[in-house]
Every structure is written in structure tokens, then in C-alpha cells.
Write an enzyme that holds these catalytic residues in place. Structure first.
Site, short mmCIF file in Angstrom:
data_model
loop_
_atom_site.label_atom_id
_atom_site.label_comp_id
_atom_site.label_asym_id
_atom_site.label_seq_id
_atom_site.Cartn_x
_atom_site.Cartn_y
_atom_site.Cartn_z
N LYS A 222 0.83 -1.20 0.00
CA LYS A 222 0.00 0.00 0.00
C LYS A 222 0.87 1.26 0.00
O LYS A 222 0.57 2.23 -0.69
CB LYS A 222 -0.95 -0.01 1.21
CG LYS A 222 -2.09 -1.02 1.04
CD LYS A 222 -2.87 -1.28 2.32
CE LYS A 222 -3.87 -2.43 2.08
NZ LYS A 222 -4.56 -2.87 3.31
N GLN B 237 -4.69 -1.83 9.54
CA GLN B 237 -4.52 -3.13 8.89
C GLN B 237 -5.12 -4.22 9.78
O GLN B 237 -4.76 -4.36 10.93
CB GLN B 237 -3.03 -3.39 8.63
CG GLN B 237 -2.76 -4.66 7.86
CD GLN B 237 -3.32 -4.64 6.43
OE1 GLN B 237 -3.21 -3.64 5.72
NE2 GLN B 237 -3.95 -5.73 6.02
N ASP C 118 -11.45 2.95 4.20
CA ASP C 118 -11.80 1.54 4.06
C ASP C 118 -13.32 1.35 3.99
O ASP C 118 -13.79 0.30 3.56
CB ASP C 118 -11.27 0.73 5.26
CG ASP C 118 -10.00 -0.04 4.91
OD1 ASP C 118 -9.78 -0.29 3.71
OD2 ASP C 118 -9.25 -0.39 5.83
#
Ligand SMILES: NC(=O)C1=CN([C@@H]2O[C@H](COP(=O)(O)OP(=O)(O)OC[C@H]3O[C@@H](n4cnc5c(N)ncnc54)[C@H](OP(=O)(O)O)[C@@H]3O)[C@@H](O)[C@H]2O)C=CC1
Ligand SMILES: NC(=O)C1=CN([C@@H]2O[C@H](COP(=O)(O)OP(=O)(O)OC[C@H]3O[C@@H](n4cnc5c(N)ncnc54)[C@H](OP(=O)(O)O)[C@@H]3O)[C@@H](O)[C@H]2O)C=CC1
Lengths: 303, 303
Positions: B55, B99, B122
Site C-alpha cells: 500500500k 490493517q 476503508d
């Protein structure tokens, strides 16, 4: 020759109201708290006034205090929200209900969002809808009509897990949350809407069919799998010269045809309608119990 | 004799990254703002570290600033939330990504909920999920993996409206939001899960099939309707002695069989995976543009 069992929402709703009344008097005896529901009615739609009156009556019948605010058609969004804020801060109010639809000059979502989620007994706040839509997270309140549908299935012993369910309609207040609840009970759910091609092919695969489209008699006998359980949410007025009012109420399902094919079916009226109000009372009780950490309960209605 | 068109996620993701890079340099020139993404990594799972590294690399490649916090396996929920709060208040950060999975002593939902919805790139905050699940209300962010699936369908010109779609899996991060997005595009959607009986009968009705179950090669050729479009989200490691690493990655769909039946299919790897990261970059850009009211755009990626 109609063979389907009638799912008697009126009777079940009465049983539930009795259970709620018992719980409420227990809570009152134990901690001196009486649940309270505030209803806000804006404008002068006759149907809305009738709904509000019925809700107040239902509150009385189980021992819930009801509070009402009526505002004129020309009141502002800010005024409505001001009243909501008052109720948000009032500890004697455990549920707040804004009767929809609102006058068209108001943004319905803004108004609904003003109800704090702890008192959102309609379950329309996006945070409650979001929690309902997510696995492993419980909403504070489940919207009343779909909750009533599931409660009917439960009380009639209809197995949901592993069954195929089809929900006709995908509104935020009925179809959408009904689908989420059925999935939560481990049915395999298909949502049918106005852009669906050949909806009858899909409904024919359903062991459980929930219709919430607002189209009188749309679901014909041939749309139904033999032995399916049919929950008809629709409430539609159709012209009827023989009726003194000039109309009568019918569902989204053609009852005469469906009752020959289905194994069980809700009538309209007397099916889902009374359950919706019973669930509103149930949500208000749940809210009061939560606010006062009153956990005594043997009711199947919580969570 | 495989006849299915390969839906090349790697190529499309590259195109999207190029579009994003162009937008970012325009924004920088116009208002001097560079989007920033903060990533929080807790513990020392190797796969998580790899994802985070990828990422960061992707951010660099398009000109997004990336910030990283690494915390030990034994850090507390409070510590993680403290770092999230800092990023919530930092105007140079437009997206915050925690994460997952977190160490088991933490409540994942508490941590995820700490990300303010304006930076929830997200799309995992229940308020964003709730808005996604409701008709007529837009979420601030759509979860990256399902957004990537839809974007692949769009860029390959696959018509969604009126089609039957089946989503295998109903997780909050993939299956559930994928179903909501397909419904939003007016597909008729069925969600299949581990309690579904005879899933293959249902998948065989799908014009569009999205598989996100985490079961290597579960979807066989016989599960697929001839001509269907198949999006395989699964990433599963299976033993492979011939591979220097001792394993290889396969999807939830048996590619050899499916590619003979489907009209188009995503490979694994190189299908949905690269799209997920591209959508994360896209969401971060959208967030920065929103924060700075920068509306210049000709991108198809917004909203
Ligand atoms: N018993 C009770 O207590 C209650 C009863 N109701 C009744 O339930 C019914 C539905 O209410 P509500 O959900 O608010 O209605 P909405 O009008 O908000 O939603 C109707 C839904 O049905 C879908 N639809 C419309 N026409 C068709 C069609 N021909 N084929 C397939 N789908 C179609 C629409 O699809 P699309 O999204 O594509 O437009 C939409 O999703 C009404 O009759 C209402 O009176 C409602 C609330 C409580
Ligand atoms: N390409 C990418 O960027 C990403 C890929 N993935 C991959 O996608 C896959 C799914 O991920 P995720 O959604 O997080 O997984 P989860 O484990 O959270 O969810 C799996 C879902 O599949 C259902 N399922 C499991 N077994 C079966 C079965 N035999 N038949 C039918 N349904 C079944 C489960 O049903 P139930 O709810 O009943 O338990 C559950 O809903 C994984 O392989 C993951 O690695 C995930 C995220 C991003």
C-alpha cells in the site's frame, strides 16, 4: 378449497401486547419506571393522523406513556428538529417517532437523523440500519415492520435457516431490513425490485416470500411455490363500490389465489399491520429497559 | 479451448493509478494540497506487513503521502485508538487505514469505529456501511474490494442493471457491500453463504457471479451459467511442491473449468487484488478533494 393456514397477525400482536403489559408492570413495580413514547406529527394528512391515533391507543393499552407534538404543514425543519432535541434530552421519553411522510419542503433524512440512536425505536437512523446490515454487530433497534414479519414466522414455527427467501421490494423501511433479518436468520435471500426481469421466476423459488411493493394483488398464485410461506406487507386501497367507504384494503398478494398454493399466509388487513404497532411497543420497552439497566425478562422479543 | 475473456485487474488498476496520479498533480498545482494516507499496523504478521508495504509503494507511485505507525503485538486498544485520534485531527492525513486483523486481545470494531467517518477510506465504519445499505443515501466511502469488483465490471462494459447477480460470501468487508453495490446498480441479487443449501443451483442462475468465500477452487465449472461473468475475490494459498515457496495462490473459483464456461473471468492473482489497492488510492484522493472542496474531476471513480 383454500388450504393455507392463516397467519393471524392480530392474534399474535395481542399476545405480544399482553406480554409487554406484563413486563411493564413488573418494571414499574421493581424500579418505578414507566416507558414513554413521543410521537411527532407534522401536517394534516388524514392517514398519518389515524396511524398516530392508533399508536397512542396501543401505548395506553400496555401502560406506555405517550407524548404527542402536532405541528402545522408549514412548520420548518428546524422547528421539528428542536422538538426532537427536547425529547432526546427528556429522560421520561424512551422512544421518539416522527410520523412519515413529512411535508415535501423538509429533508426527511435530516429530521430522522436528529433522533438520537438510543431512542430511535423506528430503527431508521443510518447507524442502526448500518448495524443491522453488518454481521456480528447488533443494532439498538430493528425497524418495526420487518421485525414483525420475522416475529410472525417465529411464532408460527416457520424454519428460516437454510431456506430460500425472496423479498419483493427494497425500501429502507421494509424490504431492505427484512432481507437483512432473513439473512441474519441464515436464509438465502434474493431481493426483487422494479428493475428485476421475470420476478415470478424468482418468487417461485422462495420457501418464504415477503411482499412489500405497494402494488395491489401483484403476486398471483402462479408466482408462488407450492407450500411456501407468504408474508404480505402491502396495504393498498382499491376502489370498491360495495364498501361504504368506497374502497377496501388489499395486500400485494392476490389472497384468493395464493391461499390455494401457499402453506401459510398473512391476511390483509390483520396480518403484518397489527404486528408493526406491537413491535413499536416492544422497541419502546426495550429502550426503557436498556436506559434503566432493567434486565429482568423472559421475553423472546429482545435483541 | 478456454474461451472466457480475461478481466485483467492488473492492467485496469494501472490505468486507474495513472488517472489518480494525473488528478493528484492537478490538485497540487491548483491548491497545493497533497493527499495523505496513514496506515496503522499492529503486531508482526508477515502477510499484514506485506500488505502495508504494498500500500505504501502504491501511494508513492501516484504521489500520495503515506504515514505509518507500527505497534507491537502487546500494545493496547487504547494506544491504537490514541494514534487514530492523532490522525483524525491531522489535516495532512485524508485517509486512515487500520490493517486487519488486529491481535485477538483487541476489539476490532472499537478500533475501526475510532476512525472518523471523513477519513474512513476503508468504508468499514458502520455509518458508512449503513449508508451503503440504504437506498438514496450515499456513503462517504465504499469499501475498496467490492468497489474494485464493480469498477472491473464497468470498465469491461458488463451490463449490471436487470441482471441476476449472486454473491458468494457475506462478510462485512467484501460480500455484504458487494451485494449492496450490485443492488444499487439494479441487479437482482442473491447472497449465498455457508448455510445455503445446494449453492450450485443458485450460482447457476447468475449472470454475474462474485465469489468471496476463502475456499480454494470451490466454484466448479458446473456451478456457472454459460456466458456468465465471474469475479473471483478469493486469495487462498494452496500447497505446491513445484513452487519455490512451497505454495501458490488460487481463487475461490476453479479457473481452468470456469474459463471454459464463463464469458469473462478475473484471474487470481492479477484480478481483484490490484483493484483493491487502486480503490484505496481512489478513496484517499476523493477524501482529500472533499476536505479541500476541490471539485475539478473527469474521473469515473468518484461517489
Ligand atoms: N403493514 C405495515 O405496517 C406497513 C405496510 N406498508 C406497505 O407495504 C408496501 C411497501 O411499502 P414501502 O416499502 O414503504 O414502499 P416503497 O414504495 O418505499 O417501496 C416499494 C418497493 O417495491 C418495489 N417495486 C415497486 N413496483 C414493483 C414491481 N412492479 N415489481 C417489483 N418491485 C416493485 C420498488 O422497487 P424500486 O426500488 O426498484 O423502485 C421498491 O423497492 C406498501 O403497500 C405500504 O403501504 C409499509 C410500511 C408498514
Ligand atoms: N482480492 C482482495 O483484495 C481481497 C481478497 N479477499 C479474499 O476473499 C475471500 C473472502 O474474504 P472475506 O470476505 O474476508 O472472508 P470471511 O471469512 O470473512 O467470509 C467468508 C464468507 O464466505 C462464506 N462461506 C464460507 N464457506 C462457505 C461455503 N462452503 N459455501 C458458501 N459460503 C461459504 C461465509 O459464510 P458464513 O457467513 O455463513 O460464515 C462468509 O460469509 C478470502 O479468500 C480472502 O483472502 C478478502 C479481502 C480482499
Amino acid at each position: 378449497e383454500a388450504s393455507a393456514k392463516v397467519i393471524d397477525g392480530k392474534k399474535v400482536a395481542k399476545e405480544i401486547r399482553d406480554e409487554i403489559a406484563t413486563e411493564i408492570s413488573k418494571m414499574k413495580d421493581a424500579i418505578g419506571v414507566v416507558p414513554g413514547l413521543a410521537v411527532i406529527l407534522v401536517g394534516d394528512r388524514k392517514d398519518s393522523a389515524t396511524y398516530v391515533r392508533n399508536k397512542k391507543k396501543a401505548c395506553e393499552s400496555v401502560g406506555i406513556n405517550s407524548y404527542e407534538v402536532r405541528l402545522g404543514e408549514d412548520s420548518t425543519e428546524q422547528e421539528v428538529i428542536k422538538h426532537i432535541s427536547c425529547f432526546n434530552n427528556d429522560p421520561s421519553v424512551h422512544g421518539i417517532l416522527v410520523q412519515l411522510p413529512l411535508p415535501s419542503h423538509m429533508n426527511e433524512q435530516n429530521v430522522v437523523d436528529a433522533v438520537c440512536i438510543e431512542k430511535d425505536v423506528d430503527g431508521f437512523n443510518p447507524l442502526n440500519s448500518g448495524r443491522l446490515a453488518m454481521r456480528g454487530i447488533e443494532p439498538l433497534f430493528v425497524p418495526c415492520t420487518p421485525k414483525g414479519c420475522i416475529e410472525l414466522l417465529r411464532r408460527y414455527g416457520v424454519e428460516i435457516k437454510g431456506k430460500r427467501a425472496v423479498v419483493l421490494g427494497r425500501s429502507n423501511i421494509v424490504g431492505r431490513p427484512a432481507a437483512a433479518l432473513l439473512d441474519g436468520e441464515d436464509a438465502t435471500v434474493t431481493v426483487v425490485h422494479s428493475r428485476t426481469q421475470n420476478p415470478e421466476e424468482i418468487t417461485r423459488e422462495a420457501d418464504i416470500l415477503i411482499a412489500a411493493v405497494g402494488r395491489p394483488n401483484m403476486v398471483r398464485g402462479s408466482w408462488i411455490k407450492p407450500g411456501a410461506v407468504v408474508i404480505d406487507v402491502g396495504i393498498n386501497a382499491v376502489e370498491d363500490a360495495k364498501n361504504p367507504r368506497g374502497y377496501r384494503l388489499v395486500g400485494d398478494v392476490c389472497y384468493e389465489e395464493a391461499s390455494k398454493i401457499a402453506s401459510a399466509i398473512t391476511p390483509v388487513p390483520g396480518g403484518v399491520g397489527p404486528m408493526t404497532i406491537a413491535m413499536l411497543l416492544s422497541n419502546t420497552l426495550v429502550s426503557a429497559k436498556r436506559a434503566h439497566h432493567f434486565i429482568h425478562s423472559s421475553s423472546k422479543l429482545d435483541a
